[in-house]
Design a protein around this motif. Structure first.
Motif, short mmCIF file in Angstrom:
data_model
loop_
_atom_site.label_atom_id
_atom_site.label_comp_id
_atom_site.label_asym_id
_atom_site.label_seq_id
_atom_site.Cartn_x
_atom_site.Cartn_y
_atom_site.Cartn_z
N ARG A 39 62.79 5.21 13.95
CA ARG A 39 61.96 4.16 13.34
C ARG A 39 61.74 4.56 11.88
O ARG A 39 61.10 5.56 11.58
N PHE A 40 62.30 3.79 10.97
CA PHE A 40 62.25 4.11 9.54
C PHE A 40 61.42 3.03 8.84
O PHE A 40 61.77 1.85 8.87
N ILE A 41 60.32 3.45 8.21
CA ILE A 41 59.36 2.49 7.67
C ILE A 41 59.19 2.69 6.16
O ILE A 41 58.89 3.79 5.70
N ILE A 135 63.48 11.59 24.81
CA ILE A 135 62.73 12.51 23.95
C ILE A 135 61.63 11.78 23.20
O ILE A 135 60.49 12.25 23.10
N GLY A 136 61.95 10.60 22.68
CA GLY A 136 60.98 9.83 21.92
C GLY A 136 61.63 9.18 20.71
O GLY A 136 62.85 9.20 20.55
N ILE A 137 60.80 8.59 19.86
CA ILE A 137 61.27 7.90 18.66
C ILE A 137 60.90 8.73 17.44
O ILE A 137 59.73 8.99 17.18
N VAL A 138 61.92 9.15 16.70
CA VAL A 138 61.69 9.88 15.45
C VAL A 138 61.31 8.86 14.38
O VAL A 138 62.09 7.96 14.07
N GLU A 139 60.11 9.01 13.84
CA GLU A 139 59.61 8.06 12.85
C GLU A 139 59.54 8.70 11.47
O GLU A 139 58.93 9.76 11.30
N ALA A 140 60.16 8.06 10.50
CA ALA A 140 60.08 8.48 9.10
C ALA A 140 59.38 7.36 8.33
O ALA A 140 59.89 6.24 8.26
N LYS A 141 58.21 7.67 7.77
CA LYS A 141 57.39 6.65 7.11
C LYS A 141 57.17 7.01 5.64
O LYS A 141 56.61 8.06 5.33
N ARG A 156 57.49 12.24 12.13
CA ARG A 156 56.89 12.66 13.39
C ARG A 156 57.76 12.15 14.53
O ARG A 156 58.69 11.37 14.32
N ILE A 157 57.45 12.58 15.75
CA ILE A 157 58.10 12.04 16.94
C ILE A 157 57.06 11.32 17.77
O ILE A 157 56.07 11.92 18.20
N ASP A 158 57.29 10.04 17.98
CA ASP A 158 56.43 9.26 18.88
C ASP A 158 56.98 9.44 20.29
O ASP A 158 57.96 8.82 20.68
N ALA A 163 56.56 4.56 24.10
CA ALA A 163 57.74 4.73 23.25
C ALA A 163 58.94 5.19 24.07
O ALA A 163 60.06 4.65 23.92
N ARG A 164 58.73 6.15 24.96
CA ARG A 164 59.84 6.65 25.78
C ARG A 164 60.33 5.59 26.77
O ARG A 164 61.54 5.46 27.02
N ARG A 165 59.38 4.81 27.32
CA ARG A 165 59.78 3.74 28.24
C ARG A 165 60.59 2.67 27.50
O ARG A 165 61.59 2.17 28.04
N SER A 166 60.20 2.35 26.28
CA SER A 166 60.93 1.33 25.51
C SER A 166 62.36 1.79 25.22
O SER A 166 63.29 0.97 25.21
#
Length: 216
Positions: A39-41, A135-141, A156-158, A163-166
């Protein structure tokens, strides 16, 4: 003989930085898999233009498995991994040492930030044979730059249950898409039981989680 030495040495050193696992590989010979998303914001909103690499490393010292995972925005990526106990870790350099800085590609620009300590503190995950773990969603904001200052980037890692279910659900929908490639559809059939089991594990985890946090 002499001509092969630089090539052999280069391949050996390249292996020190981690193995690039097979994407959408089949669960053959007891192999397992992990799912990771990105997820890149930007200050203007989420973007599809970005890239991060992180490692997952097993236990066992020099003999441990080390995998280098590419993370892309708005994609659930399934990587074929050997079973074992793993932790998320910084990438390694050409000679095998951990890199203190995390490199993030975002909208054509390159950013470097210290590898987040909160990611290093996350517990190890036990990957059983023929199982899948999200593992999760790696987010760069990227924050808005103040006058005279550079924009700040936070990574961070969500790894929340949602998040993992999605990630698992998105992968199932993608694999069932009639327009998907034959390789992806075959992967859907091969991993269907493991994906269903992963969803059930997440459901059980959500039922065990408290509905509220206790006061500090």
């Amino acid at each position: 003989m002499r001509a092969t030495l630089p090539l052999t040495l280069g391949l050996a050193l390249a292996g020190c930085s981690g193995t690039a696992p097979r994407l959408n590989g089949l669960p053959e010979q007891g192999m397992s898999a992990v799912i990771i998303g990105g997820r890149f914001i930007l200050p203007t909103g989420e973007t599809k233009n970005g890239r991060i690499y992180i490692n997952i490393e097993g236990e066992g010292g020099r003999q441990a498995e080390v995998y280098r995972l590419k993370v892309l925005p708005k994609e659930s990526l399934l990587y074929q991994i050997e079973p074992g106990l793993y932790r998320v870790s910084p990438t390694r350099g050409f000679f095998g040492g951990h890199q203190a800085m995390l490199t993030v590609k975002l909208e054509g620009s390159t950013y470097k930030v210290p590898f987040p300590r909160d990611i290093l503190r996350k517990p190890a995950f036990d990957l059983k044979p023929k199982k899948i773990i999200a593992i999760g969603i790696v987010e760069a904001k990227l924050s808005t730059a103040l006058p005279g200052q550079k924009a700040a980037l936070r990574v961070r890692i969500d790894d929340s249950i949602d998040a993992r279910r999605s990630l698992v659900q998105d992968l199932i929908h993608e694999m069932m898409d009639p327009s998907a490639s034959l390789e992806v559809r075959e992967g859907a059939i091969s991993w269907s039981r493991a994906l269903e089991s992963s969803l059930m594990d997440l459901l059980s985890e959500s039922q065990r989680s408290p509905l509220y946090k206790s006061a500090p």
